[in-house]
Design an enzyme around this catalytic site. Sequence first.
Site, PDB file in Angstrom:
ATOM      1  N   TYR A  18       0.842  -1.198   0.000  1.00 19.14           N
ATOM      2  CA  TYR A  18       0.000   0.000   0.000  1.00 19.14           C
ATOM      3  C   TYR A  18       0.883   1.255   0.000  1.00 19.14           C
ATOM      4  O   TYR A  18       0.662   2.171  -0.788  1.00 19.14           O
ATOM      5  CB  TYR A  18      -0.928  -0.008   1.220  1.00 19.14           C
ATOM      6  CG  TYR A  18      -1.909   1.130   1.239  1.00 19.14           C
ATOM      7  CD1 TYR A  18      -3.135   1.025   0.586  1.00 19.14           C
ATOM      8  CD2 TYR A  18      -1.622   2.330   1.892  1.00 19.14           C
ATOM      9  CE1 TYR A  18      -4.036   2.076   0.594  1.00 19.14           C
ATOM     10  CE2 TYR A  18      -2.513   3.378   1.905  1.00 19.14           C
ATOM     11  CZ  TYR A  18      -3.720   3.239   1.255  1.00 19.14           C
ATOM     12  OH  TYR A  18      -4.611   4.284   1.260  1.00 19.14           O
ATOM     13  N   HIS A  22       1.296   4.138  -3.058  1.00 22.08           N
ATOM     14  CA  HIS A  22       1.015   5.551  -2.830  1.00 22.08           C
ATOM     15  C   HIS A  22       2.261   6.416  -2.965  1.00 22.08           C
ATOM     16  O   HIS A  22       2.159   7.587  -3.320  1.00 22.08           O
ATOM     17  CB  HIS A  22       0.336   5.746  -1.475  1.00 22.08           C
ATOM     18  CG  HIS A  22      -1.141   5.527  -1.540  1.00 22.08           C
ATOM     19  ND1 HIS A  22      -1.687   4.269  -1.578  1.00 22.08           N
ATOM     20  CD2 HIS A  22      -2.161   6.402  -1.617  1.00 22.08           C
ATOM     21  CE1 HIS A  22      -2.991   4.387  -1.663  1.00 22.08           C
ATOM     22  NE2 HIS A  22      -3.314   5.669  -1.694  1.00 22.08           N
ATOM     23  N   TYR A  41      -4.009  16.238   1.827  1.00 20.12           N
ATOM     24  CA  TYR A  41      -4.601  14.901   1.891  1.00 20.12           C
ATOM     25  C   TYR A  41      -3.576  13.952   2.518  1.00 20.12           C
ATOM     26  O   TYR A  41      -2.474  13.803   2.011  1.00 20.12           O
ATOM     27  CB  TYR A  41      -4.965  14.467   0.476  1.00 20.12           C
ATOM     28  CG  TYR A  41      -5.780  13.201   0.313  1.00 20.12           C
ATOM     29  CD1 TYR A  41      -6.124  12.395   1.374  1.00 20.12           C
ATOM     30  CD2 TYR A  41      -6.196  12.819  -0.950  1.00 20.12           C
ATOM     31  CE1 TYR A  41      -6.877  11.247   1.195  1.00 20.12           C
ATOM     32  CE2 TYR A  41      -6.946  11.679  -1.146  1.00 20.12           C
ATOM     33  CZ  TYR A  41      -7.286  10.893  -0.059  1.00 20.12           C
ATOM     34  OH  TYR A  41      -8.032   9.750  -0.236  1.00 20.12           O
ATOM     35  N   TRP A  77      -8.856   2.591  -8.526  1.00 18.22           N
ATOM     36  CA  TRP A  77      -9.597   1.627  -7.707  1.00 18.22           C
ATOM     37  C   TRP A  77      -9.277   0.196  -8.130  1.00 18.22           C
ATOM     38  O   TRP A  77      -9.042  -0.661  -7.289  1.00 18.22           O
ATOM     39  CB  TRP A  77     -11.089   1.847  -7.821  1.00 18.22           C
ATOM     40  CG  TRP A  77     -11.627   3.065  -7.149  1.00 18.22           C
ATOM     41  CD1 TRP A  77     -10.986   3.913  -6.282  1.00 18.22           C
ATOM     42  CD2 TRP A  77     -12.941   3.582  -7.300  1.00 18.22           C
ATOM     43  NE1 TRP A  77     -11.821   4.913  -5.888  1.00 18.22           N
ATOM     44  CE2 TRP A  77     -13.031   4.737  -6.491  1.00 18.22           C
ATOM     45  CE3 TRP A  77     -14.054   3.190  -8.042  1.00 18.22           C
ATOM     46  CZ2 TRP A  77     -14.199   5.491  -6.393  1.00 18.22           C
ATOM     47  CZ3 TRP A  77     -15.218   3.939  -7.942  1.00 18.22           C
ATOM     48  CH2 TRP A  77     -15.280   5.078  -7.131  1.00 18.22           C
TER      49      TRP A  77
END
Length: 104
Positions: A18, A22, A41, A77
């Site tokens: 993950y 990112h 963010y 996604w």
Amino acid sequence: MKREAFKMYLKPGLEQEYQKRHAAIWPELRELLSRNGVFDYSIYWDRETNILFAFQKTEGEASSQDMGTNPIVQKWWDYMADIMEVNPDNSPVSIPLTEVFHMD
């Protein structure tokens, strides 16, 4: 400006993947978010529960959670679906959180 927070769920054992994905977030996704008023963010990981806590500021009405019809977001996604809990359309299971305190 609005502040928004939500939680998502990371599949066990996939925290490094993950973080890796990112760290190399697609420039077109970053541009899309910025162009639509999403900034500041951050995503945090709770090691004990595998819950991802996300926080963002937005200008205007849209947040990152409102861009699901965009092909770039749909592609992201699909890319992330193997490491997160997702809905049938591959969007992350995302639960909005209510702000109960803020201090400037």
